[in-house]
Design an enzyme around this catalytic site. Structure first.
Site, PDB file in Angstrom:
ATOM      1  N   LYS A  22       0.999  -1.102   0.118  1.00 58.38           N
ATOM      2  CA  LYS A  22      -0.288   0.069  -0.019  1.00 58.38           C
ATOM      3  C   LYS A  22       0.909   1.432  -0.214  1.00 58.38           C
ATOM      4  O   LYS A  22       0.475   1.931  -1.047  1.00 58.38           O
ATOM      5  CB  LYS A  22      -0.950   0.108   1.168  1.00 58.38           C
ATOM      6  N   ASN A  23       1.967   1.413   1.038  1.00 58.88           N
ATOM      7  CA  ASN A  23       2.614   1.807   1.109  1.00 58.88           C
ATOM      8  C   ASN A  23       3.610   2.627   0.073  1.00 58.88           C
ATOM      9  O   ASN A  23       4.041   3.945  -0.535  1.00 58.88           O
ATOM     10  CB  ASN A  23       3.033   2.297   2.351  1.00 58.88           C
ATOM     11  N   CYS A 116      -5.453   7.325  10.114  1.00 60.10           N
ATOM     12  CA  CYS A 116      -4.699   6.915  11.697  1.00 60.10           C
ATOM     13  C   CYS A 116      -4.961   8.102  12.381  1.00 60.10           C
ATOM     14  O   CYS A 116      -3.873   8.674  12.104  1.00 60.10           O
ATOM     15  CB  CYS A 116      -4.558   5.435  11.605  1.00 60.10           C
ATOM     16  N   ARG A 121       0.311  14.222  13.921  1.00 55.10           N
ATOM     17  CA  ARG A 121       0.859  14.323  12.341  1.00 55.10           C
ATOM     18  C   ARG A 121       1.252  15.449  11.955  1.00 55.10           C
ATOM     19  O   ARG A 121       0.816  15.849  10.716  1.00 55.10           O
ATOM     20  CB  ARG A 121       0.373  12.911  12.173  1.00 55.10           C
ATOM     21  N   ASP A 306       4.861   0.108  12.056  1.00 51.70           N
ATOM     22  CA  ASP A 306       4.419  -0.815  11.174  1.00 51.70           C
ATOM     23  C   ASP A 306       3.254  -1.869  11.723  1.00 51.70           C
ATOM     24  O   ASP A 306       2.770  -2.710  11.753  1.00 51.70           O
ATOM     25  CB  ASP A 306       3.720  -0.353   9.707  1.00 51.70           C
ATOM     26  N   ARG A 398      -8.346  -1.185   4.705  1.00 53.39           N
ATOM     27  CA  ARG A 398      -7.084   0.716   4.497  1.00 53.39           C
ATOM     28  C   ARG A 398      -5.943  -0.215   3.705  1.00 53.39           C
ATOM     29  O   ARG A 398      -5.355  -0.236   3.255  1.00 53.39           O
ATOM     30  CB  ARG A 398      -6.675   1.910   5.534  1.00 53.39           C
TER      31      ARG A 398
HETATM   32  C1  EPZ Z   1       4.904   6.916   6.395  1.00 50.96           C
HETATM   33  O1  EPZ Z   1       3.778   8.090   6.949  1.00 50.96           O
HETATM   34  C2  EPZ Z   1       3.306   5.095   6.591  1.00 50.96           C
HETATM   35  N1  EPZ Z   1       2.664   5.792   5.299  1.00 50.96           N
HETATM   36  C3  EPZ Z   1       3.130   4.792   7.671  1.00 50.96           C
HETATM   37  O2  EPZ Z   1       2.284   3.660   7.443  1.00 50.96           O
HETATM   38  C4  EPZ Z   1       4.606   4.506   8.281  1.00 50.96           C
HETATM   39  O3  EPZ Z   1       4.375   4.177   9.477  1.00 50.96           O
HETATM   40  C5  EPZ Z   1       5.178   6.089   8.278  1.00 50.96           C
HETATM   41  O4  EPZ Z   1       5.152   6.595   7.385  1.00 50.96           O
HETATM   42  C6  EPZ Z   1       6.464   5.329   9.116  1.00 50.96           C
HETATM   43  O5  EPZ Z   1       7.272   5.053   8.429  1.00 50.96           O
HETATM   44  C7  EPZ Z   1       2.872   6.141   4.320  1.00 50.96           C
HETATM   45  O6  EPZ Z   1       3.554   5.324   3.656  1.00 50.96           O
HETATM   46  C8  EPZ Z   1       1.710   6.305   3.217  1.00 50.96           C
HETATM   47  P1  EPZ Z   1       6.870   9.828   8.348  1.00 50.96           P
HETATM   48  P2  EPZ Z   1       4.178   9.509   7.539  1.00 50.96           P
HETATM   49  O7  EPZ Z   1       6.461  11.347   7.282  1.00 50.96           O
HETATM   50  O8  EPZ Z   1       5.112   9.510   5.615  1.00 50.96           O
HETATM   51  C9  EPZ Z   1       6.776  13.024  12.233  1.00 50.96           C
HETATM   52  C10 EPZ Z   1       0.659   2.376   7.949  1.00 50.96           C
HETATM   53  O9  EPZ Z   1       0.294   1.918   9.265  1.00 50.96           O
HETATM   54  N2  EPZ Z   1       6.703  14.296  11.197  1.00 50.96           N
HETATM   55  O10 EPZ Z   1       7.526   9.792   8.022  1.00 50.96           O
HETATM   56  O11 EPZ Z   1       3.426   9.585   7.767  1.00 50.96           O
HETATM   57  C11 EPZ Z   1       5.589  12.665  12.131  1.00 50.96           C
HETATM   58  O12 EPZ Z   1       4.692  13.260  13.045  1.00 50.96           O
HETATM   59  C12 EPZ Z   1       0.815   3.684   8.334  1.00 50.96           C
HETATM   60  O13 EPZ Z   1       0.709   1.949   6.725  1.00 50.96           O
HETATM   61  C13 EPZ Z   1       6.638  15.564  11.306  1.00 50.96           C
HETATM   62  O14 EPZ Z   1       7.209  15.577  12.587  1.00 50.96           O
HETATM   63  O15 EPZ Z   1       5.149   8.965   7.972  1.00 50.96           O
HETATM   64  C14 EPZ Z   1       6.234  10.946  13.211  1.00 50.96           C
HETATM   65  O16 EPZ Z   1       6.515  10.674  14.408  1.00 50.96           O
HETATM   66  C15 EPZ Z   1       0.657   4.887   9.339  1.00 50.96           C
HETATM   67  N3  EPZ Z   1       6.744  16.471  10.476  1.00 50.96           N
HETATM   68  C16 EPZ Z   1       7.350  11.051  12.447  1.00 50.96           C
HETATM   69  O17 EPZ Z   1       7.513  12.313  11.558  1.00 50.96           O
HETATM   70  C17 EPZ Z   1       6.429  15.961   9.286  1.00 50.96           C
HETATM   71  O18 EPZ Z   1       6.375  17.310   8.463  1.00 50.96           O
HETATM   72  C18 EPZ Z   1       7.346   9.815  10.837  1.00 50.96           C
HETATM   73  O19 EPZ Z   1       6.919  10.440   9.632  1.00 50.96           O
HETATM   74  C19 EPZ Z   1       6.735  14.676   8.662  1.00 50.96           C
HETATM   75  C20 EPZ Z   1       6.599  13.876  10.143  1.00 50.96           C
END
Ligand code: EPZ
Length: 417
Positions: A22-23, A116, A121, A306, A398
């Protein structure tokens, strides 16, 4: 509202194919916005999040159709760079459309993404990077107005955290920008690499995908590509968890073992025997699992957040005490209440969870609150004595394609009602 009825304690056996990721699919669907001609995206899972991404594409003017597990996408008719609030709210992954729309149309209007509830976020890293590439972004009442009146220009971007979504957004905005973009502290997840592979097949010039520094040389335009989405490493980890808690031996087909580099040793520590060969993985679980010492979620190549919930279901029935540290998201322990209802012994203190393994879990009424939490509860119910009812399976859907059918084909007793 659909539910799963699970009669636990059934031994699993046989083979299961692991669906496409998915991701990886979501940013690749956004990337098609940058291409000319018809793209063929193979191994694209039929999930509600993928469906939401196709609705965003159609709303922007793309032609999208499904043939089995392939999506055919033609973005030649893209006209309107505005994603309605209702579509943005359906999933967090919708934010990667922003970089692609800006690159394609020179402007975009989107609202804050949904997804979710895993704690705050923010998208500050995305917005800061897009501004560095020349975008002007204003924010009013949750709506982001973005323009790149002078076009996007290559820049040096140092991420303070290797955010997956921010790295993807930067790559999408930079592939057709004027000049070179360098991202340092980039996310190294296989899904980011898959996006870069798709873009390079379409004519992009990207170097270092999967490493901490990614260099993107802007090109004038991209053609169409035919691309196969990578297997879903989190679905693989979830099926491995199903085998582990039921003391079973199963074979997973269509996996990339190197993507499971931090996951396989955790199952081995629990006493499972694992062999991987030519795109397949065999897992054989012992009658009683051993505790996991310390499981810390980290950006790739560390242990994936995840897979934390399914592994917590595993730890719930290990002999001894396991400790988890969730380092990526603030609120990713929502499955713990459900696990406790089944009889698990879990204490939480901030980002640390201490799981004292019990000998048996007992069937209960369960409510899922997020995608991976739903998977964790389902795994725990598979090894619980008696019947469990799991509601909130729209979250599971999802990210897991016909999961009740996959589990049933392995011998589990899971019914969707
Ligand atoms: C991706 O989310 C995945 N989603 C998530 O999968 C996955 O858990 C996550 O990466 C970590 O591996 C998709 O690919 C659609 P991040 P993403 O930006 O991109 C902070 C699932 O269950 N952050 O790496 O949103 C954020 O708050 C999902 O399939 C900021 O502070 O993850 C978090 O604490 C859920 N500012 C951390 O970084 C920003 O601008 C990691 O987020 C962006 C992120």
């Amino acid at each position: 509202m659909s539910e799963f009825i699970i009669n636990g304690k059934k031994r699993l056996s046989g083979e299961a194919e692991v669906q496409g990721s998915k991701n990886a699919a979501l940013p690749i669907l956004a990337a098609t916005l940058l291409t000319k001609g018809e793209n063929v995206i193979l191994n694209c899972p039929a999930l509600s999040d993928v469906d939401a991404a196709t609705r965003i594409l159609r709303c922007l003017g793309a032609d999208v159709s499904r043939q089995g597990s392939a999506l055919l996408i033609n973005c030649d008719g893209i006209s309107c760079p505005v994603v309605p609030d209702s579509l943005m709210r359906e999933m967090r992954g919708s934010i990667v459309f922003l970089g692609a729309m800006l690159a394609r149309c020179g402007r975009a209007r989107v609202s804050y993404p949904g997804g979710c509830e895993l704690g705050p976020r923010p998208i500050d890293l995305h917005l800061k990077a897009l501004r560095a590439l020349g975008a002007e972004i204003s924010e009013r009442h949750g709506v982001l107005e973005c323009t790149a009146s002078k076009g996007l220009k290559g820049a040096k971007i140092a991420l303070s955290f290797p955010s997956v979504g921010a790295t993807e957004n930067i790559i999408l905005a930079a592939v057709c920008a004027d000049g070179t973009t360098t991202i340092t502290n980039a996310a190294r997840e296989p899904e980011v690499v898959d996006l870069c592979d798709f873009l390079c097949e379409a004519g992009a010039e990207i170097y270092g995908a999967g490493e901490g520094t990614v260099v993107i040389e802007g090109v004038k335009s991209l053609g169409a590509a035919s691309h196969t989405i990578i297997p879903d490493r989190i679905v693989a980890a979830t099926l491995m968890s199903a085998a582990a808690v039921t003391g079973s031996e199963i074979v997973l087909k269509d996996i990339v073992a190197s993507h499971l580099g931090a996951v396989i040793p955790v199952f081995e520590e629990a006493g499972c025997e694992i062999k991987s060969y030519r795109g397949s993985l065999r897992i054989k679980a012992p009658e009683r699992l051993s505790a996991l010492s310390l499981l810390r979620t980290m950006p790739y190549p560390g242990f994936p957040t995840d897979a934390q919930a399914p592994l917590m279901a595993v730890a719930s029935v290990c002999r001894g005490t396991s400790v988890f540290a969730e380092n990526i998201f603030e609120s990713r322990y929502k499955h713990v209440d459900g696990l406790r209802r089944l009889g698990a012994d879990i204490d939480i203190e901030g980002k640390v969870a201490v799981v004292k393994g019990v000998e048996t879990l007992y069937g209960a009424k369960l409510q899922a609150h997020d995608l991976r939490g739903a998977a964790g509860l389902l795994i725990a119910a598979l090894c619980a004595e008696g019947k469990s009812r799991l509601s909130g399976i729209c979250y599971l859907e999802r990210g897991y394609e016909s999961f009740e059918t996959v589990l049933s084909s392995l011998g589990a007793d899971v019914m969707k009602v």
